[in-house]
Design a protein around this motif. Structure first.
Motif, PDB file in Angstrom:
ATOM      1  N   SER A  29       0.834  -1.188   0.000  1.00 33.17           N
ATOM      2  CA  SER A  29       0.000   0.000   0.000  1.00 33.17           C
ATOM      3  C   SER A  29       0.878   1.250   0.000  1.00 33.17           C
ATOM      4  N   ARG A 121      -4.078  -1.230  -6.006  1.00 34.72           N
ATOM      5  CA  ARG A 121      -3.999  -1.671  -4.622  1.00 34.72           C
ATOM      6  C   ARG A 121      -4.464  -3.110  -4.530  1.00 34.72           C
ATOM      7  N   ASN A 126     -10.998  -1.856  -1.628  1.00 36.31           N
ATOM      8  CA  ASN A 126     -10.486  -0.733  -2.405  1.00 36.31           C
ATOM      9  C   ASN A 126     -11.183  -0.531  -3.745  1.00 36.31           C
TER      10      ASN A 126
END
Length: 229
Positions: A29, A121, A126
């Protein structure tokens, strides 16, 4: 990157321990790299002789942008020689597009339910679905499109549902469910030499069909088993 875990092997000639394996529990991340210090640490690890799990190349291969690039015409041919294998792989691909394509962006704005907006991601929590796709695209457009490169659009998959029975906290209910099969693989190489590349198990997870998310640890799905008929 405090969740980085290292296993050590024997001491070297100086009496220091030599790291044999680097296993990343973090590093996936952007907020794992808040300063140049974290990037220097990642570079140091990548340049070391330790076995990386994953290595930077394997890490990047799982990103959405690389998946989009692999779906382009004539790209698979760089990595796979057999035309039949290439054809089989392409049948597994959903539509994947860059936000640089205004026609695809317009289609997603008009029919957001047919697309998933994916950032670079990990998938869980997400991705953007439904009407939120349109709103996020509007937001990115208002910002001048500078954030377009951080996302791709994917054709939404509508898998077959099945009747299932769920129990949560002692309460039973019946619902339509979707199951997802994941295949585990073991891959180890030394530069260009592939030492191990095997299928070594599977994971089946099942969730209610109305849920966009599918994480087991997050509580959206449950572990399941295959029943062959």
């Amino acid at each position: 990157m405090s969740n980085l875990q290292c296993w050590s092997s024997q001491k070297d000639d100086r009496g220091d321990y030599e790291v044999a394996v680097i296993y990343f529990r973090a590093g996936y991340s952007p907020n794992n790299y808040p300063t140049e210090s974290e990037w220097r640490a990642r570079l140091l690890m990548e340049q070391s002789c330790a076995v990386k799990c994953p290595s930077i190349s394997y890490h990047l291969a799982g990103t959405k942008k690389i998946q989009q690039e692999l779906a382009k015409p004539n790209v698979l041919e760089r990595f796979v020689d057999n035309p039949e294998d290439i054809s089989k792989l392409r049948k597994c691909f959903a539509g994947l597009w860059s936000l640089d394509d205004p026609n695809i962006v317009k289609d997603a704005m008009d029919q957001p339910e047919l697309f998933v907006l994916k950032p670079q991601r990990e998938g869980g929590g997400n991705n953007v679905y439904g009407d939120d796709v349109r709103e996020k695209l509007k937001e990115l457009h208002k910002e001048g499109g500078e954030g377009f490169a951080a996302y791709i659009l994917m054709q939404r998959i509508f898998p077959q549902t099945s009747d299932a029975h769920f129990v949560r906290k002692g309460c039973y209910h019946r619902d339509q469910a979707i199951s997802e099969l994941g295949i585990y693989g073991a891959y180890l190489r030394n530069k260009e030499k592939v030492i191990l590349n095997n299928q070594c198990g599977y994971l089946m997870r099942t969730k209610v069909s109305s849920s966009d998310e599918g994480g087991v640890a997050a509580g959206f799905a449950v572990l399941d088993s295959i029943y062959l008929t």
